[in-house]
Design a protein around this motif. Sequence first.
Motif, PDB file in Angstrom:
ATOM      1  N   GLY A  20       0.893  -1.206  -0.006  1.00  0.00           N
ATOM      2  CA  GLY A  20      -0.004   0.076   0.041  1.00  0.00           C
ATOM      3  C   GLY A  20       0.913   1.444   0.176  1.00  0.00           C
ATOM      4  O   GLY A  20       1.981   1.208  -0.010  1.00  0.00           O
ATOM      5  N   ARG A  21       0.160   2.513   0.080  1.00  0.00           N
ATOM      6  CA  ARG A  21       0.986   3.654   0.049  1.00  0.00           C
ATOM      7  C   ARG A  21       0.099   4.589   0.981  1.00  0.00           C
ATOM      8  O   ARG A  21      -0.751   5.173   0.465  1.00  0.00           O
ATOM      9  N   ASP A  22       0.182   4.606   2.192  1.00  0.00           N
ATOM     10  CA  ASP A  22      -0.401   5.293   3.167  1.00  0.00           C
ATOM     11  C   ASP A  22       0.655   6.652   3.593  1.00  0.00           C
ATOM     12  O   ASP A  22       1.816   6.475   3.735  1.00  0.00           O
ATOM     13  N   TYR A  23      -0.304   7.772   4.131  1.00  0.00           N
ATOM     14  CA  TYR A  23       0.660   8.783   4.445  1.00  0.00           C
ATOM     15  C   TYR A  23      -0.563   9.528   5.280  1.00  0.00           C
ATOM     16  O   TYR A  23      -1.473   9.459   5.354  1.00  0.00           O
ATOM     17  N   PHE A  24       0.047  10.563   5.983  1.00  0.00           N
ATOM     18  CA  PHE A  24      -0.423  11.488   7.023  1.00  0.00           C
ATOM     19  C   PHE A  24      -0.820  12.999   6.490  1.00  0.00           C
ATOM     20  O   PHE A  24       0.301  13.234   5.735  1.00  0.00           O
ATOM     21  N   THR A  25      -1.604  13.770   6.437  1.00  0.00           N
ATOM     22  CA  THR A  25      -1.773  14.978   5.997  1.00  0.00           C
ATOM     23  C   THR A  25      -0.734  15.768   7.339  1.00  0.00           C
ATOM     24  O   THR A  25      -0.701  15.180   8.310  1.00  0.00           O
ATOM     25  N   ALA A  26      -0.384  16.940   6.965  1.00  0.00           N
ATOM     26  CA  ALA A  26       0.327  17.622   8.282  1.00  0.00           C
ATOM     27  C   ALA A  26      -0.483  17.750   9.388  1.00  0.00           C
ATOM     28  O   ALA A  26       0.005  17.703  10.415  1.00  0.00           O
TER      29      ALA A  26
END
Length: 119
Positions: A20-26
């Motif tokens: 997968g490719r998960d990330y957080f917003t700032a």
Amino acid sequence: MGIAYQAGPDPRIRRGADGGRDYFTAEELERAAWGFLQKGAQVGLFHGPDATVGAATVVESYIWRGKDWDLGDGTVVRKGDWLIGAILDERAWQLYKSGRITGFSPQGQARRITRRSTE
């Protein structure tokens, strides 16, 4: 000192080890960083069992709010990234010096949200 987690997607990473490719917003990352401190800022090694907790003592934790900062090794700290400064215990220090530890990797739980197009 190192980046604990960067805000937003990293264009160099197309797919994570889990497929997968998960990330957080700032904004989400800032809340996670605050929660880390509120829960005791525990540091372990290699996402292992609780026996590794205590591998480092966090002495700084903050969200970068300045201009992009090129560290000179291909790493760029950007506005919204979470930085941690830590004093490593002897075992972790030796692992770092040997190249087996190369950075921070927060461990925790999250809920995946699938973003839908607004078009």
